[in-house]
Motif scaffolding. Structure first.
Motif, PDB file in Angstrom:
ATOM      1  N   TRP A 156     -38.595  -8.130 -32.072  1.00 22.44           N
ATOM      2  CA  TRP A 156     -38.711  -9.547 -31.697  1.00 22.44           C
ATOM      3  C   TRP A 156     -37.610  -9.948 -30.729  1.00 22.44           C
ATOM      4  CZ3 TRP A 156     -42.958 -12.185 -31.905  1.00 22.44           C
ATOM      5  CH2 TRP A 156     -43.968 -11.763 -32.786  1.00 22.44           C
ATOM      6  N   ASP A 157     -36.423  -9.377 -30.869  1.00 27.96           N
ATOM      7  CA  ASP A 157     -35.362  -9.634 -29.887  1.00 27.96           C
ATOM      8  C   ASP A 157     -35.788  -9.164 -28.495  1.00 27.96           C
ATOM      9  OD1 ASP A 157     -33.670 -10.831 -31.715  1.00 27.96           O
ATOM     10  OD2 ASP A 157     -32.378  -9.065 -31.955  1.00 27.96           O
ATOM     11  N   LEU A 158     -36.411  -7.977 -28.433  1.00 28.06           N
ATOM     12  CA  LEU A 158     -36.904  -7.462 -27.150  1.00 28.06           C
ATOM     13  C   LEU A 158     -37.958  -8.393 -26.561  1.00 28.06           C
ATOM     14  CD1 LEU A 158     -37.307  -3.641 -27.882  1.00 28.06           C
ATOM     15  CD2 LEU A 158     -35.816  -4.665 -26.169  1.00 28.06           C
ATOM     16  N   LEU A 159     -38.868  -8.851 -27.399  1.00 31.51           N
ATOM     17  CA  LEU A 159     -39.913  -9.758 -26.916  1.00 31.51           C
ATOM     18  C   LEU A 159     -39.311 -11.070 -26.411  1.00 31.51           C
ATOM     19  CD1 LEU A 159     -42.574  -9.039 -29.649  1.00 31.51           C
ATOM     20  CD2 LEU A 159     -42.848  -8.622 -27.192  1.00 31.51           C
ATOM     21  N   ASN A 160     -38.324 -11.591 -27.116  1.00 35.73           N
ATOM     22  CA  ASN A 160     -37.657 -12.814 -26.656  1.00 35.73           C
ATOM     23  C   ASN A 160     -36.920 -12.575 -25.349  1.00 35.73           C
ATOM     24  OD1 ASN A 160     -38.590 -14.354 -28.794  1.00 35.73           O
ATOM     25  ND2 ASN A 160     -36.829 -13.880 -30.074  1.00 35.73           N
ATOM     26  N   ASP A 189     -39.880  -3.170 -16.491  1.00 36.54           N
ATOM     27  CA  ASP A 189     -40.694  -3.653 -15.369  1.00 36.54           C
ATOM     28  C   ASP A 189     -40.249  -5.046 -14.935  1.00 36.54           C
ATOM     29  OD1 ASP A 189     -42.195  -1.327 -15.415  1.00 36.54           O
ATOM     30  OD2 ASP A 189     -43.882  -2.233 -16.516  1.00 36.54           O
ATOM     31  N   LEU A 190     -39.967  -5.914 -15.900  1.00 34.74           N
ATOM     32  CA  LEU A 190     -39.515  -7.265 -15.577  1.00 34.74           C
ATOM     33  C   LEU A 190     -38.145  -7.245 -14.908  1.00 34.74           C
ATOM     34  CD1 LEU A 190     -40.624  -9.128 -18.824  1.00 34.74           C
ATOM     35  CD2 LEU A 190     -41.635  -9.376 -16.539  1.00 34.74           C
ATOM     36  N   LEU A 191     -37.261  -6.396 -15.396  1.00 37.64           N
ATOM     37  CA  LEU A 191     -35.931  -6.284 -14.782  1.00 37.64           C
ATOM     38  C   LEU A 191     -36.036  -5.820 -13.334  1.00 37.64           C
ATOM     39  CD1 LEU A 191     -33.936  -4.719 -17.731  1.00 37.64           C
ATOM     40  CD2 LEU A 191     -33.467  -6.927 -16.647  1.00 37.64           C
ATOM     41  N   ILE A 204     -39.083 -13.380 -17.902  1.00 42.13           N
ATOM     42  CA  ILE A 204     -40.224 -13.976 -17.204  1.00 42.13           C
ATOM     43  C   ILE A 204     -39.824 -15.331 -16.637  1.00 42.13           C
ATOM     44  CG2 ILE A 204     -42.499 -15.043 -17.568  1.00 42.13           C
ATOM     45  CD1 ILE A 204     -43.141 -12.655 -19.418  1.00 42.13           C
ATOM     46  N   GLU A 205     -39.083 -16.105 -17.419  1.00 38.16           N
ATOM     47  CA  GLU A 205     -38.620 -17.409 -16.941  1.00 38.16           C
ATOM     48  C   GLU A 205     -37.655 -17.247 -15.761  1.00 38.16           C
ATOM     49  OE1 GLU A 205     -39.875 -20.315 -17.900  1.00 38.16           O
ATOM     50  OE2 GLU A 205     -41.190 -19.153 -19.210  1.00 38.16           O
ATOM     51  N   GLN A 206     -36.780 -16.252 -15.827  1.00 40.13           N
ATOM     52  CA  GLN A 206     -35.773 -16.051 -14.786  1.00 40.13           C
ATOM     53  C   GLN A 206     -36.356 -15.518 -13.491  1.00 40.13           C
ATOM     54  OE1 GLN A 206     -32.822 -13.511 -16.537  1.00 40.13           O
ATOM     55  NE2 GLN A 206     -32.323 -14.992 -18.124  1.00 40.13           N
ATOM     56  N   VAL A 207     -37.301 -14.567 -13.594  1.00 47.59           N
ATOM     57  CA  VAL A 207     -37.834 -13.946 -12.381  1.00 47.59           C
ATOM     58  C   VAL A 207     -39.124 -14.600 -11.906  1.00 47.59           C
ATOM     59  CG1 VAL A 207     -36.769 -11.724 -12.882  1.00 47.59           C
ATOM     60  CG2 VAL A 207     -39.138 -12.110 -13.557  1.00 47.59           C
ATOM     61  N   GLU A 227     -47.897 -11.284 -16.244  1.00 49.40           N
ATOM     62  CA  GLU A 227     -46.747 -11.021 -17.104  1.00 49.40           C
ATOM     63  C   GLU A 227     -46.815 -11.862 -18.381  1.00 49.40           C
ATOM     64  OE1 GLU A 227     -45.779  -9.750 -13.071  1.00 49.40           O
ATOM     65  OE2 GLU A 227     -46.478 -11.667 -13.827  1.00 49.40           O
ATOM     66  N   ARG A 228     -47.226 -13.108 -18.237  1.00 47.68           N
ATOM     67  CA  ARG A 228     -47.339 -13.980 -19.411  1.00 47.68           C
ATOM     68  C   ARG A 228     -48.450 -13.492 -20.347  1.00 47.68           C
ATOM     69  NH1 ARG A 228     -43.958 -18.164 -18.506  1.00 47.68           N
ATOM     70  NH2 ARG A 228     -43.434 -18.566 -16.346  1.00 47.68           N
TER      71      ARG A 228
END
Length: 149
Positions: free
Chosen positions: A29-33, A84-86, A39-42, A48-49
């Motif tokens: 859950w920490d990873l998911l958060n 991928d998000l990073l 997602i908010e930052q990039v 992605e959502r």
């Protein structure tokens, strides 16, 4: 290349893994958060959502009816999604640079590594992503065989 963390061997049944599952589920859950924050930052888009919603749904299902195998597979998938998000944002090269800097002692030529690290710090200070990416490539080539970042 980043590798998945060394998680303890999980038994396939929940009863056998009852001591490990709570901490690993918390990590999931920490990873998911973290992915949601990224997602908010990039500025993640619909895809992605949607992927995050799918992963959260799978995580909820794993919490109800967990098996060690399913949890391992889901954690690997969430970690890949996080990477991928990073890569979409400007933090990837910074994370790679810091990882490579930590591996300085493993490099074949410390003087070359030190020069590249100094150049990387300048690129960071100037916000020059292209220069930082080039430094990362140089540092990777200086790693001894078997060392990866």
């Amino acid at each position: 290349m980043l590798s998945t963390p060394d998680w303890p061997d999980l038994p396939d049944s929940v009863d056998d893994a009852s001591g490990l599952l709570p901490s690993l589920l918390h990590e999931l859950w920490d990873l998911l958060n973290s992915c949601e924050d990224l997602i908010e930052q990039v500025g993640g888009g619909r895809a992605e959502r949607r992927e995050l919603r799918i992963l959260r749904t799978r995580a909820s299902a794993v919490c109800v009816d967990a098996s060690g195998t399913e949890l391992r597979q889901l954690m690997v998938r969430v970690r890949e999604f996080q990477i991928d998000l990073l890569r979409c944002g400007d933090r990837w090269d910074v994370l790679v640079f810091h990882s490579l800097a930590d591996l300085r002692e493993e490099m074949t030529s410390r003087p070359q590594a030190d020069a590249a690290l100094a150049e990387g710090r300048r690129a960071l200070a100037e916000g020059d992503r292209e220069a930082l990416s080039a430094v990362n490539r140089r540092l990777r080539r200086l790693l001894r065989p078997g060392g990866e970042a």
